[in-house]
Write an enzyme that holds these catalytic residues in place. Structure first.
Site, PDB file in Angstrom:
ATOM      1  N   HIS A  62      -3.505  -4.975   7.889  1.00 42.16           N
ATOM      2  CA  HIS A  62      -3.652  -3.852   8.817  1.00 42.16           C
ATOM      3  C   HIS A  62      -2.769  -4.039  10.041  1.00 42.16           C
ATOM      4  CE1 HIS A  62      -5.230  -0.242  10.581  1.00 42.16           C
ATOM      5  NE2 HIS A  62      -5.802  -0.011   9.419  1.00 42.16           N
ATOM      6  N   GLU A 116     -10.704  -9.806   3.221  1.00 38.83           N
ATOM      7  CA  GLU A 116      -9.430  -9.448   3.844  1.00 38.83           C
ATOM      8  C   GLU A 116      -9.691  -9.380   5.344  1.00 38.83           C
ATOM      9  OE1 GLU A 116      -7.379  -5.922   2.408  1.00 38.83           O
ATOM     10  OE2 GLU A 116      -6.222  -5.800   4.251  1.00 38.83           O
ATOM     11  N   HIS A 147       0.912   6.207   1.952  1.00 33.33           N
ATOM     12  CA  HIS A 147       1.667   7.160   2.767  1.00 33.33           C
ATOM     13  C   HIS A 147       2.799   7.839   2.013  1.00 33.33           C
ATOM     14  CE1 HIS A 147      -1.045   6.563   5.882  1.00 33.33           C
ATOM     15  NE2 HIS A 147      -0.744   5.293   6.068  1.00 33.33           N
ATOM     16  N   THR A 205      -8.093   3.182   8.663  1.00 36.17           N
ATOM     17  CA  THR A 205      -9.316   2.384   8.730  1.00 36.17           C
ATOM     18  C   THR A 205      -9.382   1.706  10.101  1.00 36.17           C
ATOM     19  OG1 THR A 205      -8.841   1.930   6.424  1.00 36.17           O
ATOM     20  CG2 THR A 205     -10.671   0.728   7.392  1.00 36.17           C
ATOM     21  N   ARG A 256      -9.647   7.899  -0.493  1.00 32.47           N
ATOM     22  CA  ARG A 256     -10.582   8.249   0.582  1.00 32.47           C
ATOM     23  C   ARG A 256     -11.507   9.365   0.132  1.00 32.47           C
ATOM     24  NH1 ARG A 256      -9.025   6.487   5.990  1.00 32.47           N
ATOM     25  NH2 ARG A 256     -10.657   7.922   6.608  1.00 32.47           N
ATOM     26  N   ASN A 263       0.852  -1.189   0.000  1.00 31.99           N
ATOM     27  CA  ASN A 263       0.000   0.000   0.000  1.00 31.99           C
ATOM     28  C   ASN A 263       0.895   1.249   0.000  1.00 31.99           C
ATOM     29  OD1 ASN A 263      -1.440   2.275   1.108  1.00 31.99           O
ATOM     30  ND2 ASN A 263      -3.062   0.889   1.704  1.00 31.99           N
ATOM     31  N   HIS A 309      -5.778   3.689  -1.462  1.00 30.39           N
ATOM     32  CA  HIS A 309      -7.107   3.943  -0.889  1.00 30.39           C
ATOM     33  C   HIS A 309      -7.511   5.358  -1.291  1.00 30.39           C
ATOM     34  CE1 HIS A 309      -9.716   3.955   3.058  1.00 30.39           C
ATOM     35  NE2 HIS A 309     -10.396   4.301   1.994  1.00 30.39           N
ATOM     36  N   ARG A 338      -7.342  12.668   1.542  1.00 28.91           N
ATOM     37  CA  ARG A 338      -6.223  13.133   2.368  1.00 28.91           C
ATOM     38  C   ARG A 338      -4.860  12.715   1.831  1.00 28.91           C
ATOM     39  NH1 ARG A 338      -7.012   9.615   7.842  1.00 28.91           N
ATOM     40  NH2 ARG A 338      -9.011  10.664   7.787  1.00 28.91           N
ATOM     41  N   GLU A 393      -8.646   0.336  -2.598  1.00 27.28           N
ATOM     42  CA  GLU A 393      -9.439   0.298  -1.353  1.00 27.28           C
ATOM     43  C   GLU A 393     -10.433   1.430  -1.427  1.00 27.28           C
ATOM     44  OE1 GLU A 393      -7.533   0.674   2.420  1.00 27.28           O
ATOM     45  OE2 GLU A 393      -6.139  -0.892   1.885  1.00 27.28           O
TER      46      GLU A 393
HETATM   47  N1  PXP Z   1      -5.767  -3.337   4.457  1.00 29.53           N
HETATM   48  C1  PXP Z   1      -6.716  -2.382   4.563  1.00 29.53           C
HETATM   49  C2  PXP Z   1      -8.100  -2.727   4.170  1.00 29.53           C
HETATM   50  C3  PXP Z   1      -6.402  -1.074   5.001  1.00 29.53           C
HETATM   51  O1  PXP Z   1      -7.359  -0.148   5.109  1.00 29.53           O
HETATM   52  C4  PXP Z   1      -5.053  -0.776   5.300  1.00 29.53           C
HETATM   53  C5  PXP Z   1      -4.689   0.615   5.694  1.00 29.53           C
HETATM   54  O2  PXP Z   1      -4.773   1.453   4.605  1.00 29.53           O
HETATM   55  C6  PXP Z   1      -4.104  -1.795   5.156  1.00 29.53           C
HETATM   56  C7  PXP Z   1      -4.482  -3.079   4.764  1.00 29.53           C
HETATM   57  C8  PXP Z   1      -2.669  -1.569   5.441  1.00 29.53           C
HETATM   58  O3  PXP Z   1      -2.531  -1.285   6.786  1.00 29.53           O
HETATM   59  P1  PXP Z   1      -1.116  -0.796   7.319  1.00 29.53           P
HETATM   60  O4  PXP Z   1      -0.863   0.550   6.697  1.00 29.53           O
HETATM   61  O5  PXP Z   1      -1.314  -0.726   8.804  1.00 29.53           O
HETATM   62  O6  PXP Z   1      -0.119  -1.813   6.885  1.00 29.53           O
END
Ligand code: PXP
Length: 241
Positions: A190, A150, A10, A100, A45, A7, A43, A49, A69
């Site tokens: 997550h 997931e 960030h 999330t 959003r 992901n 994602h 953001r 996402e």
């Molecule tokens: N899976 C989902 C559905 C999420 O919302 C997130 C956060 O964006 C992640 C995985 C990844 O989480 P993390 O950034 O804590 O690794």
């Protein structure tokens, strides 16, 4: 081998902090892909953001496998149907959360979610539902028509004591088993880190891990290539069970 989805939200968070052109989530995604990531997750959003609409369009064209996402929201559903990512992961979304928080309440909103699943599937998109490792949610997800779930690993990641960690891990194991029995593909994510991923990798039903913050945090220190490869090495060590 378990697949790794990276992901890159960030990377966009850092860019948006200055509304500057850099760092570019596309560049990060291509580097992660080259390092061995199986898919790239972003994602979009509702509050925009981090990831922006333009990022979604560009990444859709350039990455091999895009997992979008998204909240079950009218505007975002429309964008997803136009952009057609390879996969859509439906998540709950609250404006004030840092990330999330809980899983999607599929059992509590079966009609709304089934309708969204149907719309996305019609466009050829694989649909995954981000849910808590709760049997009620697993069963509701199977009924919704989604092909995948997931499992939310946040409680496992945040559990402080050994006893609570084991308890959370057992919930994930049970939910993964049930989901596979009901014909769902299973992924997890997550709060996963280089330190806590090994227990999750050992769960045989889990075919994919979605990891963001910890890989990007490591990438700030060592670069994306190394950060992704280090995570892949931990995932590959699954055989050392
Ligand atoms: N899976 C989902 C559905 C999420 O919302 C997130 C956060 O964006 C992640 C995985 C990844 O989480 P993390 O950034 O804590 O690794």
């Amino acid at each position: 081998m378990v697949r790794l989805g990276v992901n890159v939200d960030h990377v966009a968070t850092v860019r948006q902090a200055r509304k500057a052109p850099e760092p570019d989530p596309l560049a990060a995604a291509l580097l992660a892909q080259r390092a061995g990531a199986d898919s790239i997750i972003i994602h979009l959003r509702e509050d925009r953001r981090h990831i922006q609409d333009r990022d979604v369009e560009i990444l859709r064209k350039k990455v091999k496998r895009l997992n979008l996402e998204m909240a079950v929201a009218k505007e975002i559903l429309k964008i997803a149907c136009e952009v057609r990512p390879d996969q859509a992961t439906l998540v709950p979304e609250k404006r004030r959360e840092l990330t999330t928080e809980g899983g999607l309440d599929v059992a509590g909103n079966p009609k709304k979610i089934s309708k969204a699943v149907k719309r996305l599937k019609k466009k050829g998109i694989l649909v995954s539902l981000f849910i808590d490792p709760d049997l009620r949610q697993v069963i509701a997800s199977a009924k919704s028509g989604a092909q995948m779930v997931e499992l939310h690993t946040g409680c496992y990641a945040e559990a402080k004591s050994r006893k609570n960690k084991d308890k959370e891990l057992k919930r994930i194991v049970r939910a993964a088993r049930e989901a596979q029995e009901l014909g769902l593909e299973v992924s997890a994510g997550h709060g996963l880190t280089y330190q806590n991923v090994s227990q999750i990798v050992k769960i045989p039903e889990i075919e994919e891990l979605n990891i963001g913050h910890n890989i990007i945090a490591r990438a700030v220190m060592v670069g994306i290539n190394q950060a992704v490869k280090e995570m892949l090495n931990l995932i590959k060590r699954k055989g050392a069970r």
